[in-house]
Scaffold this active site. Structure first.
Site, PDB file in Angstrom:
ATOM      1  N   ARG A  52       0.831  -1.210   0.000  1.00 43.91           N
ATOM      2  CA  ARG A  52       0.000   0.000   0.000  1.00 43.91           C
ATOM      3  C   ARG A  52       0.863   1.256   0.000  1.00 43.91           C
ATOM      4  O   ARG A  52       0.460   2.312  -0.465  1.00 43.91           O
ATOM      5  CB  ARG A  52      -0.964  -0.001   1.195  1.00 43.91           C
ATOM      6  CG  ARG A  52      -1.811   1.278   1.308  1.00 43.91           C
ATOM      7  CD  ARG A  52      -3.056   1.127   2.168  1.00 43.91           C
ATOM      8  NE  ARG A  52      -2.809   0.451   3.408  1.00 43.91           N
ATOM      9  CZ  ARG A  52      -2.252   1.004   4.499  1.00 43.91           C
ATOM     10  NH1 ARG A  52      -1.891   2.254   4.495  1.00 43.91           N
ATOM     11  NH2 ARG A  52      -2.060   0.288   5.587  1.00 43.91           N
ATOM     12  N   TYR A 103     -16.999  17.429 -14.754  1.00 42.30           N
ATOM     13  CA  TYR A 103     -17.332  16.034 -14.522  1.00 42.30           C
ATOM     14  C   TYR A 103     -18.312  15.958 -13.341  1.00 42.30           C
ATOM     15  O   TYR A 103     -18.080  16.551 -12.293  1.00 42.30           O
ATOM     16  CB  TYR A 103     -16.064  15.225 -14.244  1.00 42.30           C
ATOM     17  CG  TYR A 103     -16.400  13.802 -13.927  1.00 42.30           C
ATOM     18  CD1 TYR A 103     -16.983  12.992 -14.890  1.00 42.30           C
ATOM     19  CD2 TYR A 103     -16.187  13.277 -12.665  1.00 42.30           C
ATOM     20  CE1 TYR A 103     -17.341  11.690 -14.603  1.00 42.30           C
ATOM     21  CE2 TYR A 103     -16.533  11.967 -12.373  1.00 42.30           C
ATOM     22  CZ  TYR A 103     -17.113  11.182 -13.348  1.00 42.30           C
ATOM     23  OH  TYR A 103     -17.475   9.911 -13.068  1.00 42.30           O
ATOM     24  N   ASP A 180      -8.234  19.327 -14.368  1.00 44.35           N
ATOM     25  CA  ASP A 180      -8.596  17.974 -14.803  1.00 44.35           C
ATOM     26  C   ASP A 180      -8.276  17.900 -16.291  1.00 44.35           C
ATOM     27  O   ASP A 180      -8.931  18.533 -17.115  1.00 44.35           O
ATOM     28  CB  ASP A 180     -10.088  17.732 -14.532  1.00 44.35           C
ATOM     29  CG  ASP A 180     -10.521  16.297 -14.842  1.00 44.35           C
ATOM     30  OD1 ASP A 180      -9.918  15.680 -15.741  1.00 44.35           O
ATOM     31  OD2 ASP A 180     -11.472  15.814 -14.203  1.00 44.35           O
ATOM     32  N   LYS A 205      -9.899   6.736 -18.856  1.00 44.94           N
ATOM     33  CA  LYS A 205     -10.290   7.224 -20.175  1.00 44.94           C
ATOM     34  C   LYS A 205      -9.125   7.088 -21.164  1.00 44.94           C
ATOM     35  O   LYS A 205      -8.702   5.979 -21.440  1.00 44.94           O
ATOM     36  CB  LYS A 205     -10.814   8.655 -20.049  1.00 44.94           C
ATOM     37  CG  LYS A 205     -11.796   8.868 -18.868  1.00 44.94           C
ATOM     38  CD  LYS A 205     -13.112   8.140 -19.011  1.00 44.94           C
ATOM     39  CE  LYS A 205     -13.935   8.125 -17.726  1.00 44.94           C
ATOM     40  NZ  LYS A 205     -14.188   9.433 -17.114  1.00 44.94           N
TER      41      LYS A 205
END
Ligand SMILES: *Cc1c(COP(=O)(O)O)cnc(C)c1O
Length: 387
Positions: A52, A103, A180, A205
């Site tokens: 992690r 978004y 973004d 994407k």
């Protein structure tokens, strides 16, 4: 020997993030499936302890994306996780100025954080530079914004922000700027070069490009900001699985080819759609008449491959159009090799100011004539007599 810093982005996407050139060793990074690592000697300072905190699969992707954007990249479990990490940079009670069209998840999270009293949100038309900077500076008695959130072009309205002007104004007011860059990709726009502090991506994407993983990323200009984002990722556990990280790197290798082909297809389809009687309006910055055209031409390379149309017959005709395509997938999301389309207002989370008849097209890399014929037949089926 070529100077690695001189390479063009298309080459970096292919050559960066590879193992050292050691005879008999693999050319590609391997997927490393281990949650824990052999302890290093107490005197040593090995950088792998527990997966992690860091593992061997993320850094290859992060090196490529960092080089493409010009900063330090971190891979996250989703675009939303990267967005949440970036919003954690806002001090308690701080004000965030955000686009009214962006978004839907970004706006949803901002709304939740505002409702919880964690921060304040002010929404603006991101294409209206004066309105954005007035909001960033604040009105009388109001502290300046802590963060300006930019999306350009916006999802799904394709509004183009004047990035250099916004960054200059926000910096003068002492606000951080996050962008973004999912729609433009680093091949179309490099926000850090314009002075943006943090770039976020939905790696789901274009960067991955095959609609088979959900991942996100941040890229920070400043080492201290990068360290805070890395700590957020570790403490919130917003980590990518090794297999997804490896798939994302595999997709990233072909980014330049995909972005170029999809962008060329999008510009051609936007032009043809703008002449189609069943289409009331086309939004794509490649069109000379588009309000964002001049700005996009000045600050971007290419115009991206997302096109939005308003169907003349209204929302019902828009739904019929989406249902009638055979090559285009009727599905949400974007940025895959396959073309897809969706009437955005069918999503309850979409902004009320997005027209009911607006269909967002994510143009893929198929043959443009096949895409056009399919759109033509679907437009005819959705608007013709008896439809
Ligand atoms: C999809 C998307 C996101 C969210 O990313 P996920 O990977 O779905 O969490 C953020 N911003 C934009 C512009 C997007 O299209």
């Amino acid at each position: 020997m070529s100077d690695q810093t001189d390479l063009s982005p298309a080459t970096v996407a292919v050559t960066a993030g590879r193992p050292p050139r050691t005879p008999d060793q693999p050319v590609n990074p391997s997927v490393e499936l281990s949650s824990t690592y052999q302890a290093s000697p107490m005197s040593g300072d090995g950088d792998r302890v527990y997966a992690r905190w860091g593992n061997a699969t993320w850094p290859a992707f992060e090196e490529v994306l960092g080089r493409l954007e010009g900063g330090q990249a971190l891979l996250f479990s989703s675009g939303m996780a990267a967005i949440a990490a970036t919003l954690s940079l806002v001090p308690a009670g701080g004000r965030v100025v955000a686009p009214r069209h962006a978004y839907s998840g970004t706006l949803g999270l901002l709304g939740d954080l505002a409702a919880a009293g964690r921060l304040e949100v002010e929404q603006v038309d991101v294409a209206d530079t004066d309105a954005v900077l007035d909001a960033v500076r604040g009105t009388q008695g109001q502290a300046p914004a802590a963060l300006l959130w930019v999306e350009t072009p916006t999802n799904p309205m394709l509004e183009v922000a004047d990035l250099p002007a916004l960054v200059a104004g926000a910096r003068a007011a002492g606000a951080l700027v996050a962008a973004d860059n999912t729609f433009a990709t680093p091949l179309g726009l490099r926000p850090l070069e314009h002075g943006v502090d943090v770039v976020v991506h939905s790696v789901t994407k274009y960067l991955s490009g095959h609609s088979d993983v959900v991942l996100g990323a941040t890229v920070a200009a400043d080492a201290a900001v990068h360290a805070r984002l890395a700590r957020y990722r570790t403490m919130h556990g917003a980590i990518a699985g090794p297999f997804e990280a490896w798939l994302a790197l595999r997709g990233l290798r072909t980014l330049a080819l995909r972005v170029e082909r999809a962008g060329a297809n999008a510009a051609e389809l936007a032009r043809r759609l703008s002449e189609h009687p069943a289409v009331a309006r086309v939004r794509h910055p490649s069109l000379p008449e588009d309000p964002g055209h001049a700005r996009a031409a000045a600050q971007m390379r290419g115009f991206g491959a997302i096109v939005a149309i308003e169907v003349a017959g209204g929302a019902d005709a828009a739904e019929r159009l989406c249902a009638a395509t055979q090559v285009w997938a009727h599905a949400t999301s974007l940025g895959g090799v396959e073309s897809s389309l969706e009437r955005r207002r069918r999503q309850p989370a979409e902004s009320r100011t997005v027209p009911e008849s607006l269909v967002r097209l994510s143009v893929g890399i198929e043959d443009v004539e096949d895409l056009w014929r399919d759109l033509e037949q679907a437009l005819a089926a959705s608007s013709g007599p008896g439809a």
